[in-house]
Scaffold this active site. Structure first.
Site, PDB file in Angstrom:
ATOM      1  N   HIS A  33       0.845  -1.207   0.000  1.00 15.21           N
ATOM      2  CA  HIS A  33       0.000   0.000   0.000  1.00 15.21           C
ATOM      3  C   HIS A  33       0.879   1.256   0.000  1.00 15.21           C
ATOM      4  O   HIS A  33       0.594   2.231  -0.698  1.00 15.21           O
ATOM      5  CB  HIS A  33      -0.893   0.035   1.245  1.00 15.21           C
ATOM      6  CG  HIS A  33      -1.922  -1.063   1.322  1.00 15.21           C
ATOM      7  ND1 HIS A  33      -2.062  -1.878   2.414  1.00 15.21           N
ATOM      8  CD2 HIS A  33      -2.882  -1.462   0.428  1.00 15.21           C
ATOM      9  CE1 HIS A  33      -3.066  -2.733   2.199  1.00 15.21           C
ATOM     10  NE2 HIS A  33      -3.567  -2.505   1.007  1.00 15.21           N
ATOM     11  N   LYS A  57     -15.803  -8.113   4.536  1.00 12.46           N
ATOM     12  CA  LYS A  57     -14.656  -8.334   5.432  1.00 12.46           C
ATOM     13  C   LYS A  57     -14.967  -7.987   6.877  1.00 12.46           C
ATOM     14  O   LYS A  57     -15.634  -6.985   7.152  1.00 12.46           O
ATOM     15  CB  LYS A  57     -13.469  -7.494   4.966  1.00 12.46           C
ATOM     16  CG  LYS A  57     -12.890  -7.985   3.664  1.00 12.46           C
ATOM     17  CD  LYS A  57     -11.663  -7.216   3.271  1.00 12.46           C
ATOM     18  CE  LYS A  57     -11.152  -7.718   1.930  1.00 12.46           C
ATOM     19  NZ  LYS A  57     -10.086  -6.860   1.393  1.00 12.46           N
ATOM     20  N   ARG A 106      -1.971  -5.428  -8.732  1.00  9.71           N
ATOM     21  CA  ARG A 106      -0.843  -6.333  -8.473  1.00  9.71           C
ATOM     22  C   ARG A 106      -0.687  -7.320  -9.624  1.00  9.71           C
ATOM     23  O   ARG A 106       0.368  -7.465 -10.188  1.00  9.71           O
ATOM     24  CB  ARG A 106      -1.054  -7.074  -7.153  1.00  9.71           C
ATOM     25  CG  ARG A 106      -0.881  -6.169  -5.943  1.00  9.71           C
ATOM     26  CD  ARG A 106      -1.439  -6.789  -4.715  1.00  9.71           C
ATOM     27  NE  ARG A 106      -2.858  -7.071  -4.906  1.00  9.71           N
ATOM     28  CZ  ARG A 106      -3.598  -7.795  -4.094  1.00  9.71           C
ATOM     29  NH1 ARG A 106      -3.061  -8.343  -3.048  1.00  9.71           N
ATOM     30  NH2 ARG A 106      -4.877  -7.978  -4.325  1.00  9.71           N
ATOM     31  N   SER A 144      -3.056  -8.069   2.744  1.00  7.96           N
ATOM     32  CA  SER A 144      -3.214  -7.959   4.202  1.00  7.96           C
ATOM     33  C   SER A 144      -3.547  -9.325   4.799  1.00  7.96           C
ATOM     34  O   SER A 144      -3.014  -9.704   5.841  1.00  7.96           O
ATOM     35  CB  SER A 144      -4.307  -6.946   4.532  1.00  7.96           C
ATOM     36  OG  SER A 144      -3.962  -5.687   4.017  1.00  7.96           O
TER      37      SER A 144
HETATM   38  N1  COA Z   1      -0.029  -4.149  -2.016  1.00 13.11           N
HETATM   39  C1  COA Z   1      -0.382  -5.122  -1.188  1.00 13.11           C
HETATM   40  N2  COA Z   1      -1.639  -5.534  -0.997  1.00 13.11           N
HETATM   41  C2  COA Z   1      -2.586  -4.896  -1.674  1.00 13.11           C
HETATM   42  C3  COA Z   1      -2.309  -3.870  -2.563  1.00 13.11           C
HETATM   43  C4  COA Z   1      -0.952  -3.499  -2.715  1.00 13.11           C
HETATM   44  N3  COA Z   1      -0.581  -2.535  -3.542  1.00 13.11           N
HETATM   45  N4  COA Z   1      -3.452  -3.445  -3.110  1.00 13.11           N
HETATM   46  C5  COA Z   1      -4.428  -4.177  -2.569  1.00 13.11           C
HETATM   47  N5  COA Z   1      -3.893  -5.054  -1.707  1.00 13.11           N
HETATM   48  C6  COA Z   1      -4.609  -6.069  -0.950  1.00 13.11           C
HETATM   49  C7  COA Z   1      -5.318  -5.533   0.246  1.00 13.11           C
HETATM   50  O1  COA Z   1      -4.496  -5.591   1.386  1.00 13.11           O
HETATM   51  C8  COA Z   1      -6.478  -6.479   0.349  1.00 13.11           C
HETATM   52  O2  COA Z   1      -6.061  -7.613   1.054  1.00 13.11           O
HETATM   53  P1  COA Z   1      -7.129  -8.526   1.804  1.00 13.11           P
HETATM   54  O3  COA Z   1      -8.189  -8.926   0.819  1.00 13.11           O
HETATM   55  O4  COA Z   1      -6.310  -9.639   2.239  1.00 13.11           O
HETATM   56  O5  COA Z   1      -7.683  -7.660   2.915  1.00 13.11           O
HETATM   57  C9  COA Z   1      -6.754  -6.916  -1.081  1.00 13.11           C
HETATM   58  O6  COA Z   1      -5.596  -6.612  -1.794  1.00 13.11           O
HETATM   59  C10 COA Z   1      -7.909  -6.230  -1.683  1.00 13.11           C
HETATM   60  O7  COA Z   1      -7.730  -4.851  -1.488  1.00 13.11           O
HETATM   61  P2  COA Z   1      -8.787  -3.816  -1.974  1.00 13.11           P
HETATM   62  O8  COA Z   1      -9.225  -4.166  -3.342  1.00 13.11           O
HETATM   63  O9  COA Z   1      -8.273  -2.456  -1.747  1.00 13.11           O
HETATM   64  O10 COA Z   1     -10.022  -4.169  -1.114  1.00 13.11           O
HETATM   65  P3  COA Z   1     -10.385  -3.550   0.174  1.00 13.11           P
HETATM   66  O11 COA Z   1     -11.265  -4.468   0.879  1.00 13.11           O
HETATM   67  O12 COA Z   1      -9.137  -3.160   0.881  1.00 13.11           O
HETATM   68  O13 COA Z   1     -11.171  -2.228  -0.308  1.00 13.11           O
HETATM   69  C11 COA Z   1     -13.063  -0.939  -0.925  1.00 13.11           C
HETATM   70  C12 COA Z   1     -12.364  -2.289  -1.061  1.00 13.11           C
HETATM   71  C13 COA Z   1     -13.195  -0.568   0.534  1.00 13.11           C
HETATM   72  C14 COA Z   1     -12.231   0.113  -1.635  1.00 13.11           C
HETATM   73  C15 COA Z   1     -14.451  -1.052  -1.611  1.00 13.11           C
HETATM   74  O14 COA Z   1     -15.158  -2.079  -0.988  1.00 13.11           O
HETATM   75  C16 COA Z   1     -15.214   0.254  -1.510  1.00 13.11           C
HETATM   76  O15 COA Z   1     -15.019   1.132  -2.326  1.00 13.11           O
HETATM   77  N6  COA Z   1     -16.089   0.372  -0.499  1.00 13.11           N
HETATM   78  C17 COA Z   1     -16.813   1.583  -0.196  1.00 13.11           C
HETATM   79  C18 COA Z   1     -18.274   1.489  -0.612  1.00 13.11           C
HETATM   80  C19 COA Z   1     -18.459   1.973  -2.017  1.00 13.11           C
HETATM   81  O16 COA Z   1     -18.129   3.065  -2.388  1.00 13.11           O
HETATM   82  N7  COA Z   1     -19.069   1.113  -2.820  1.00 13.11           N
HETATM   83  C20 COA Z   1     -19.390   1.447  -4.182  1.00 13.11           C
HETATM   84  C21 COA Z   1     -18.438   0.889  -5.167  1.00 13.11           C
HETATM   85  S1  COA Z   1     -18.990  -0.670  -5.720  1.00 13.11           S
END
Ligand code: COA
Length: 174
Positions: A33, A57, A106, A144
């Protein structure tokens, strides 16, 4: 040679600080991140790291713990702030006058989900663009959850997360 003056609209846009949201669960923040945020700082004046709700989650760390860990990472940078929302990311972007949402890619496997998320966000708010950054090669395989799983089983996670995050994980699983 005649310089064409920018139109007033373009001129206004150029004067505005470039602000991006970087949303995620950050449970916890990893070096992957941080890599994305550092790349983002090359293009944006300010980045609001936004702890958001992913309904699929159940986080290990509380919102406050996650926020404190992120703040600690960027305590020397005024250009990175931390926020949180339980609502839509695009609404939070509007509240912060952000023009963009940053997402990290990624591997190809990320693309499908990211594509859907970006299109949904565009459908909800046309003025906010999603910008993708390629994660540094070293972080391609980390997540994560992967780090939490390794830490839970006593695995060595040094170098994958900042030291204070490593300590927090060790305390959680002590
Ligand atoms: N390096 C390492 N790990 C990374 C990474 C990076 N550069 N980028 C992403 N990851 C990992 C994260 O740690 C996460 O790991 P996990 O699944 O083990 O927890 C995984 O990849 C997925 O990350 P991400 O896609 O960012 O998911 P998230 O759960 O962290 O975030 C939200 C998703 C919160 C952004 C999304 O649900 C959201 O926008 N929610 C708000 C509600 C909304 O607006 N909804 C309308 C849109 S549909």
């Amino acid at each position: 040679m005649n310089d064409i003056p920018p139109s007033s609209v373009t001129g206004e846009l150029l004067k505005r600080p470039r602000i991006a949201l970087y949303p995620g669960t950050f449970d916890p923040i990893t070096n992957g991140h941080i890599d994305i945020i550092e790349r983002g700082l090359n293009l944006f004046d300010r980045i609001v790291v936004t702890i958001a709700v992913n309904v699929q989650k159940i986080p290990l760390f509380s919102l406050e713990e996650r926020s404190t860990m992120i703040q600690e990472c960027f305590k020397d940078s005024e250009r990175v702030t931390v926020g949180s929302t339980e609502g839509l990311i695009v609404d939070y972007a509007r509240q912060h006058s952000a023009q963009a949402i940053i997402r990290g890619l990624r591997a190809v496997s990320d693309f499908d989900y990211e594509f859907q998320l970006a299109l949904m966000n565009r459908r909800l708010e046309r003025t906010v663009e999603t910008v993708f950054f390629m994660t540094g090669f070293r972080w391609i395989y980390i997540s994560s959850s992967g780090i939490k799983n390794a830490a839970r089983c006593g695995g060595n996670i040094t170098g994958l997360v900042p030291e204070h995050v490593e300590r927090a994980l060790q305390e959680k699983f002590a």
